[in-house]
Write an enzyme that holds these catalytic residues in place. Structure first.
Site, PDB file in Angstrom:
ATOM      1  N   GLU A 481      39.887  41.632  39.723  1.00 47.70           N
ATOM      2  CA  GLU A 481      41.292  42.456  39.928  1.00 47.70           C
ATOM      3  C   GLU A 481      41.367  43.578  38.877  1.00 47.70           C
ATOM      4  O   GLU A 481      40.826  44.708  39.326  1.00 47.70           O
ATOM      5  CB  GLU A 481      42.572  41.532  39.400  1.00 47.70           C
ATOM      6  CG  GLU A 481      43.828  42.069  39.920  1.00 47.70           C
ATOM      7  CD  GLU A 481      44.936  40.830  39.808  1.00 47.70           C
ATOM      8  OE1 GLU A 481      45.948  41.399  39.937  1.00 47.70           O
ATOM      9  OE2 GLU A 481      44.440  39.679  39.631  1.00 47.70           O
ATOM     10  N   GLU A 761      48.261  35.559  30.196  1.00 46.86           N
ATOM     11  CA  GLU A 761      48.952  35.739  31.233  1.00 46.86           C
ATOM     12  C   GLU A 761      49.884  34.735  31.661  1.00 46.86           C
ATOM     13  O   GLU A 761      51.100  35.083  31.886  1.00 46.86           O
ATOM     14  CB  GLU A 761      48.152  35.953  32.378  1.00 46.86           C
ATOM     15  CG  GLU A 761      48.961  36.307  33.562  1.00 46.86           C
ATOM     16  CD  GLU A 761      47.728  36.449  34.880  1.00 46.86           C
ATOM     17  OE1 GLU A 761      48.408  37.242  35.851  1.00 46.86           O
ATOM     18  OE2 GLU A 761      46.861  36.031  35.003  1.00 46.86           O
TER      19      GLU A 761
END
Length: 917
Positions: A481, A761
């Site tokens: 990502e 996260e």
């Protein structure tokens, strides 16, 4: 003399060095220095700027009666491309109300323009001559050109202007040019392409052969990008170099070397280099003389092909480059249960390895696989998804010294090493070093307090910012990502702006946001989710999103608040108008169309791993709250820019939308539809209630919900950055402290109790049993939820900007919990701000030491009624520059008696022991 006050050399625009500025009229700033404290209440009244240009014997002197010292206008004629000038400044002022002698002149600082026009470029991009279509990754390419400077005299100045289609390293006579990594950096390549300027005179030979050489790899230009296997060659399928070497001699003769068809190329010994999968170096194919003036001892050189000059704007960026900023040594080397060799660096970081020495038989392979965590003793690679994160050396039978991958980076704490025999190849502990790599921003902010775990939380957020500011602000550095998600930086922006000077980097990135907003077929309205935008419309159709797309307004606003640069607002204004006037899809009431699915309170802790957007707070409510907020901000921005009609229009819209929000969501009592911590916090922080009594009820209900949640975090992206602020604003700072110090999952302290060295996260990225969260989207280095540190700065340490650029400072520390001392240091544009407080005399005295920079002032509010007569503690007192000591009565015993606040439990539940850090 003005006491011991002196000036640092002036700076230009948001450029960190003044070298290679991209404007002909760079604005100037200067900071105030002092060896033993700033003078009392010193305010600038005028300044003088001297500019020495060209061959003029006397510098120009420009005198201006003004108190401005940040981003003042360039006072001379515009600079030309390549032109340099020496600049210095001195200031006049008043101290404690009395005129004082001017400061000494600052040191001379050189400002030099880059190439300001496309016409300044005579070089053309060069690529390998090939007709072969490559389906997979592109092998890095090397380019080379020899030239001779005999008979031209002494070199006076030499500049290399360079960029690439891909990422590059440049060499002159075998010596690397500069210390940049991953240059030219990631921009929206179709519209804006960075180039760099280097002073290379010291690398040239005045006699004999010189060689300029450039190696180009895929980088963001052509590598695989994005999740779900990603896409390759998004910007082009040819790697190319664009370089222009300009040499000026003392004789006034000039000479240049530019990339054109006279150059030659050959494949690199790096046979593959990708961001997600890593780099493979085959030492057997190395040509050791490829970048030097010696004749090449191996390999053949082939002609190159000229490509068309890029259509994109060539930009000399204000943002500093990516660099190696720190080296981290091995903490331990051990075997896993399955017998694998693991190297632990003790810190989750972003960068790459350096192998100091390796000598194995030809064809032997050594691989290094990177990951952030271990899972049950083995390397935890599942969160990498489709990224291999593996570098490899193919040996040649001779020693490889100080090898490091050049065109990739990894997020890791642990490295699994395969193919290394410690008995034969030497100990890994002394042969491997981790190189920390990120955009080399200037550190500006520090925080510490009496609580070690809170300090670790702040340290973790700092490391996560470092790891995710790699050319652009990204979401995670390890998996497939690493994209510029707009929502993440929108919520973390104020925290980032305190830790580092982000003005150049985020200002450049916002120009990419506007470029893609206006040029990607969305009618100039809707920004992409990620910038640069690499997500296909098929994978994620363009959908307007509050909070994420609102970065086009709130991002520039936060930069303006932090750095006082009105031009960032002016430059981004059309982007803001396009979004708020045409991009937002509204319902009949002018609020958001409820049919638009919103990311909303993304990553609510109750959301299942496979549905991270399934939050307990309605997404449309979050979007509507943000819409009221950004409409108010637009009214403020329009007024600052002198756009009176827009200012009036947005002010009226704000009042209307606020009333409609109240009608739609807020009961007469002040309670909210949805009744969640995020909803209540948004309403309180965005001033959405109608009356103070409603705010009081909302604050009480927020406290009730926090107690019902047993002080565990119950908010996602929208609520987490503001809930501590909302509790404090509502008059309940002790509840905010209790939330901060809760250790049960989900909480800020839980990851630290699990050994985290960066922000996760997900609150439970790692489960208590040591298993990784089963969700596909799990990172251990993700700054968004670390935005709590903004509350540490503004409420615990007690400092925040009261006016743009910190010229007026709010100092309002609020002690609480078990924290009995705290401090913050911030390098403002005017000078150094320091604020330190502690509880003394057995808990009976609050003592604070404050240093206020010159040409600024602070509004001080102390946490008691012990201010001197005539001053109201709720309003505070103004103090000017200098060092100030405050000491007031304080009842720590009374505060401690309220600690810890208790959770609300159902009557059938037995109370559980507190789990407080």
């Amino acid at each position: 003399m003005a006491s011991n006050l002196s000036l640092a050399g002036p700076t230009f625009e948001q450029n960190s060095t003044g070298f290679g500025v991209g404007t002909a009229t760079p604005r100037l700033s200067w900071r105030f220095l002092a060896t033993d404290g700033y003078p009392v209440d010193w305010q600038q009244t005028a300044y003088e700027i001297q500019i020495a240009r060209g061959g003029k014997s006397e510098p120009e002197t420009h005198s201006v009666a003004s108190d401005a010292s940040v981003l003042v206008p360039w006072p001379s004629a515009p600079l030309k491309s390549r032109e340099s000038a020496r600049v210095r400044v001195r200031t006049f002022g008043r101290s404690d109300g009395q005129p004082v002698e001017p400061t000494d002149w600052s040191p001379w600082t050189v400002v030099e323009c880059a190439l300001l026009s496309r016409d300044d470029w005579t070089a053309r991009p060069v690529a390998e001559q090939t007709t072969e279509l490559i389906d997979g990754p592109l092998r890095p390419v090397r380019f080379r050109k020899s030239f001779n400077l005999d008979g031209k005299g002494t070199v006076d100045r030499a500049r290399l202007y360079i960029t690439s289609l891909g990422i590059y390293r440049a060499f002159i006579n075998g010596r690397e040019v500069g210390d940049h990594c991953l240059a030219p950096g990631w921009t929206s390549y179709r519209y804006r392409l960075n180039y760099q300027t280097f002073d290379v005179g010291h690398l040239l030979n005045s006699h004999g052969t010189n060689v300029i050489a450039v190696e180009v790899a895929e980088g963001w230009y052509a590598t695989r990008l994005g999740f779900r296997n990603g896409r390759r060659k998004l910007y082009g399928d040819r790697l190319a170099a664009l370089a222009q070497l300009e040499v000026q001699f003392e004789s006034n003769e000039s000479f240049s070397v530019v990339t054109d068809r006279s150059w030659s190329s050959q494949p690199s010994a790096i046979v593959r280099s990708e961001f997600y999968d890593g780099e493979v170096y085959d030492a057997r194919e190395e040509n050791p003389d490829w970048n030097s003036a010696q004749e090449s001892s191996s390999g053949s050189w082939a002609p190159v092909q000229e490509l068309e000059f890029p259509n994109a704007e060539l930009v000399s960026p204000n943002a500093p480059p990516v660099r190696i900023t720190e080296e981290v040594k091995t903490v331990s080397v051990h075997k896993t249960p399955s017998g694998k060799t693991i190297v632990d660096f003790g810190q989750n970081l972003v960068g790459r390895l350096r192998v100091h020495s390796l000598n194995k038989a030809s064809g032997s392979r050594v691989t290094f696989t990177h990951a952030e965590v271990l899972e049950h003793g083995e390397l935890g690679t599942r969160p990498l998804r489709n990224a291999k994160c593996t570098d490899e050396i193919i040996c040649t039978g001779t020693e490889v010294v100080n090898w490091t991958p050049q065109y990739t980076f990894h997020g890791f704490r642990y490295v699994q090493v395969d193919g290394w025999d410690e008995e034969k190849d030497g100990p890994l502990s002394s042969n491997l070093t981790a190189l920390v790599m990120h955009t080399d921003l200037t550190r500006t902010g520090w925080f510490t307090c009496s609580h070690p775990m809170v300090n670790q939380l702040h340290q973790n957020a700092w490391w996560s910012m470092r790891g995710n500011f790699v050319s652009i602000p990204t979401d995670c550095p390890q998996r497939d990502e690493r994209l510029g998600w707009t929502g993440d930086i929108q919520i973390f922006g104020p925290s980032a702006n305190f830790l580092y000077n982000t003005a150049g980097m985020l200002g450049e990135w916002l120009q990419d946001v506007a470029a893609e907003q206006f040029n990607d077929g969305k009618n100039g309205c809707v920004p992409p989710f990620v910038v640069p935008n690499i997500i296909s419309d098929e994978l994620w159709p363009p959908t307007p999103q509050a909070e994420w797309d609102d970065v086009v307004i709130l991002g520039p606003w936060d930069l303006y608040r932090s750095y006082g640069d009105v031009e960032i607002l002016r430059r981004q204004y059309q982007s803001m108008l396009a979004w708020i006037d045409r991009g937002i899809q509204r319902g009949p009431d002018g609020l958001w169309d409820p049919e638009i699915w919103q990311l909303g309170d993304w990553l609510d802790p109750t959301a299942p791993p496979v549905e991270p957007g399934d939050a307990r707070t309605n997404g449309t409510l979050v979007a509507d709250a943000y819409l009221v907020r950004v409409t108010y901000v637009m009214s403020q921005i329009s007024a600052i820019l002198g756009e009176a009609e827009d200012a009036e229009r947005f002010s009226t819209q704000h009042d209307q939308l606020k009333s409609r929000f109240q009608y739609k969501y807020i009961a007469q009592s002040g309670l909210l539809v949805g009744d969640s911590q995020t909803a209540l916090s948004l309403a309180m922080m965005f001033d959405l209630h109608a009356t103070p009594d409603q705010v009081k009820v909302a604050a009480e209900r927020l406290v009730d919900l926090v107690r019902l949640a047993k002080f565990r975090v119950a908010t996602g992206f929208a609520g987490t950055p503001i809930i501590a602020h909302a509790l404090t604003k509502g008059g309940y700072p002790q509840i905010a402290y209790r939330m901060l110090l809760e250790k049960s999952c989900p909480s800020w302290m839980y990851p630290i109790s699990m050994g985290a060295t960066t922000v996760w996260e997900r609150w439970d990225s790692m489960l208590p049993d040591g298993s990784i969260n089963p969700g596909e989207m799990t990172s251990f280095n993700h700054y968004a939820l670390g935005s709590i540190i903004n509350w540490l700065h503004s409420s615990v340490a007690g400092v925040s900007p009261l006016s743009p650029g910190w010229r007026e400072i709010q100092v309002r520390p609020i002690p609480g919990g078990t924290i009995d001392s705290a401090e913050a240091v911030y390098e403002t544009a005017y000078g150094r701000l320091e604020c330190r407080w502690s509880i003394q005399s057995g808990g009976k005295v609050f003592s604070m030491d404050l240093l206020v920079p010159p040409n600024s002032r602070a509004l001080v509010t102390l946490p008691s009624d012990g201010l001197s007569a005539g001053h109201n503690s709720s309003e505070g007192r103004w103090v000017g520059s200098g060092r100030h000591q405050f000491s007031v009565p304080f009842d720590w015993t009374a505060l401690s008696s309220e600690w810890p606040p208790k959770p609300r439990l159902p009557f059938m539940r037995r109370p559980q022991p507190d789990n407080i850090a």
